[in-house]
Scaffold this motif. Structure first.
Motif, mmCIF file in Angstrom:
data_model
loop_
_atom_site.group_PDB
_atom_site.id
_atom_site.type_symbol
_atom_site.label_atom_id
_atom_site.label_comp_id
_atom_site.label_asym_id
_atom_site.label_seq_id
_atom_site.Cartn_x
_atom_site.Cartn_y
_atom_site.Cartn_z
ATOM 1 N N GLU A 106 6.717 13.569 2.555
ATOM 2 C CA GLU A 106 8.138 13.498 2.892
ATOM 3 C C GLU A 106 8.621 14.912 3.149
ATOM 4 O O GLU A 106 8.386 15.814 2.345
ATOM 5 C CB GLU A 106 8.922 12.862 1.736
ATOM 6 N N LEU A 107 9.281 15.111 4.281
ATOM 7 C CA LEU A 107 9.776 16.448 4.626
ATOM 8 C C LEU A 107 11.298 16.419 4.691
ATOM 9 O O LEU A 107 11.880 15.699 5.516
ATOM 10 C CB LEU A 107 9.207 16.887 5.983
ATOM 11 N N LEU A 108 11.961 17.165 3.809
ATOM 12 C CA LEU A 108 13.417 17.261 3.870
ATOM 13 C C LEU A 108 13.765 18.107 5.093
ATOM 14 O O LEU A 108 13.257 19.211 5.264
ATOM 15 C CB LEU A 108 13.980 17.888 2.593
ATOM 16 N N SER A 109 14.606 17.553 5.953
ATOM 17 C CA SER A 109 14.865 18.143 7.258
ATOM 18 C C SER A 109 16.361 18.231 7.518
ATOM 19 O O SER A 109 17.167 17.715 6.746
ATOM 20 C CB SER A 109 14.211 17.292 8.345
ATOM 21 N N THR A 110 16.695 18.846 8.637
ATOM 22 C CA THR A 110 18.117 19.014 8.967
ATOM 23 C C THR A 110 18.497 18.172 10.177
ATOM 24 O O THR A 110 17.650 17.694 10.911
ATOM 25 C CB THR A 110 18.428 20.490 9.300
ATOM 26 N N CYS A 111 19.791 18.004 10.363
ATOM 27 C CA CYS A 111 20.337 17.395 11.575
ATOM 28 C C CYS A 111 21.602 18.170 11.903
ATOM 29 O O CYS A 111 22.709 17.745 11.558
ATOM 30 C CB CYS A 111 20.645 15.920 11.357
ATOM 31 N N CYS A 112 21.417 19.331 12.523
ATOM 32 C CA CYS A 112 22.547 20.242 12.756
ATOM 33 C C CYS A 112 23.692 19.544 13.484
ATOM 34 O O CYS A 112 24.857 19.696 13.133
ATOM 35 C CB CYS A 112 22.126 21.433 13.604
ATOM 36 N N THR A 113 23.352 18.762 14.498
ATOM 37 C CA THR A 113 24.387 18.157 15.341
ATOM 38 C C THR A 113 25.257 17.195 14.543
ATOM 39 O O THR A 113 26.485 17.280 14.579
ATOM 40 C CB THR A 113 23.729 17.422 16.520
ATOM 41 N N ASN A 114 24.608 16.282 13.799
ATOM 42 C CA ASN A 114 25.408 15.282 13.090
ATOM 43 C C ASN A 114 25.943 15.768 11.742
ATOM 44 O O ASN A 114 26.901 15.202 11.235
ATOM 45 C CB ASN A 114 24.599 13.992 12.935
ATOM 46 N N TRP A 115 25.334 16.796 11.206
ATOM 47 C CA TRP A 115 25.918 17.411 10.004
ATOM 48 C C TRP A 115 27.091 18.310 10.419
ATOM 49 O O TRP A 115 27.822 18.793 9.584
ATOM 50 C CB TRP A 115 24.883 18.265 9.268
#
Lengths: 76, 255
Positions: free
Chosen positions: B213-222
């Motif tokens: 499991e890789l904790l990742s980002t979502c710059c656009t929706n965050w």
């Protein structure tokens, strides 16, 4: 003399700044020109200070950085 | 000073194609793709690997990996992987799934694939939101996190608690290697790389189900810039989703 050297493939770069934020030597910046996809790519502003640590390449989401390091001849 | 030569220390992995990705600037999908590609290169298994793409932002992953690829119906990647691996046991099969795919519509498939101990590798991208559809609340959205379908923040009394998939799957006897890593800085990306490598080794050794499991980002929706997103990930997601090895059977330790 520089201990390392990087090449940034500007056509892959999306100008996200992650490499700029992690460079320990602070020698990366976002340029003011546009690449062909309309992003402002990262560029190296002082190659002489590059140590070839490859932190920029490790964080780059678009895999646009190639890293070289200067090593003494006997280590190769 | 003696003679020095220039040595290549980092280049684009052979298991990635030359395609430009459609991901937003700063999206950690790019990092995850690269880590998987590096693992395939390092193990020399590119030509016998088949990936399975999910539905979600990474639906187009088959354009980006230079390996054979299939596209599964939403959430069904582990079921498809089961069939592929059983029919072609000499192939290396991995699925690449987001949290909407794996933890929502595909919960049944992933739980049973892990429970059966299918010899497949799952790369699970957890960014706590539905990215492709416009930033709605996902099963992994944190309490109080604002999304387009929880504009006042996730209310636990209505929406319930976020799912911790690694902890959940680690309770199953069929799971051999279940770990969680984060992509928020260089040190953690390097650790994640090592874990992905181990996950593929687990499959090559035939030890059973492996998931990273890789904790990742979502710059656009965050609604943050890429650097702020990594900080938000570190400060909010990492405390809730503990990093580490949630299940490692003894045989994996000997690899």
């Amino acid at each position: 003399m520089a201990r390392g050297r990087i090449e940034i493939d500007e056509q892959y770069c999306k100008g996200c700044r992650l490499c700029v934020s992690v460079c320990p030597q602070e020698i990366l910046a976002i340029s003011s020109r546009l690449n062909e996809r309309g992003y402002m790519p990262a560029e190296i502003i002082d190659m002489e200070r590059c140590t070839g640590c490859s932190m920029c390449a490790v964080i780059c989401p678009d895999v646009c950085i190639t890293v070289y390091r200067q090593v003494p001849l006997r280590q190769t | 000073m003696g003679k020095v030569v220039e040595k290549l220390v980092y280049e684009r992995p052979k298991s990635l194609t030359d395609a430009h990705t459609h991901y937003c600037p700063g999206c950690t999908h790019g990092v995850s793709h690269r880590l998987v590609a590096e693992a395939l290169d390092e193990l020399g298994i590119r030509e016998r690997t088949i990936g399975i793409a999910p539905v979600g932002c990474s639906v187009l992953a088959y354009y980006y990996f230079n390996v054979d690829f299939a596209e599964a119906a939403h959430g069904r990647a582990p079921a498809m992987a089961t069939g592929m691996k059983r029919a072609n046991p000499d192939r290396v099969i991995f699925t690449y799934q987001g949290d909407g795919d794996l933890a929502a519509i595909g919960t049944g498939e992933i739980v049973h694939a892990a429970g059966r101990g299918e010899n497949i590798t799952v790369i699970f991208i957890n960014n706590a939101i539905y990215g492709m559809t416009g930033g709605q609340m996902a099963p992994t959205t944190l309490e109080g996190q604002k999304t387009t379908s929880s504009p006042m923040g996730r209310d636990i009394s209505i929406a319930g608690h976020p799912l911790k998939m690694s902890e959940l799957l680690s309770t199953l006897d069929g799971a051999a290697y279940v770990v969680r890593h984060s992509l928020h800085d260089v040190k953690h990306i390097r650790r994640a790389r090592k874990a992905i490598l181990t996950a593929f080794k687990v499959q090559l050794a035939g030890l059973g189900f492996s998931m990273v499991e890789l904790l990742s980002t979502c710059c656009t929706n965050w609604k943050m810039d890429p650097v702020e997103s990594l900080d938000w990930l570190r400060d909010n997601m990492v405390p809730f989703y503990p990093l580490g090895e949630h299940k490692v059977i003894d045989a994996v330790k000997d690899l």
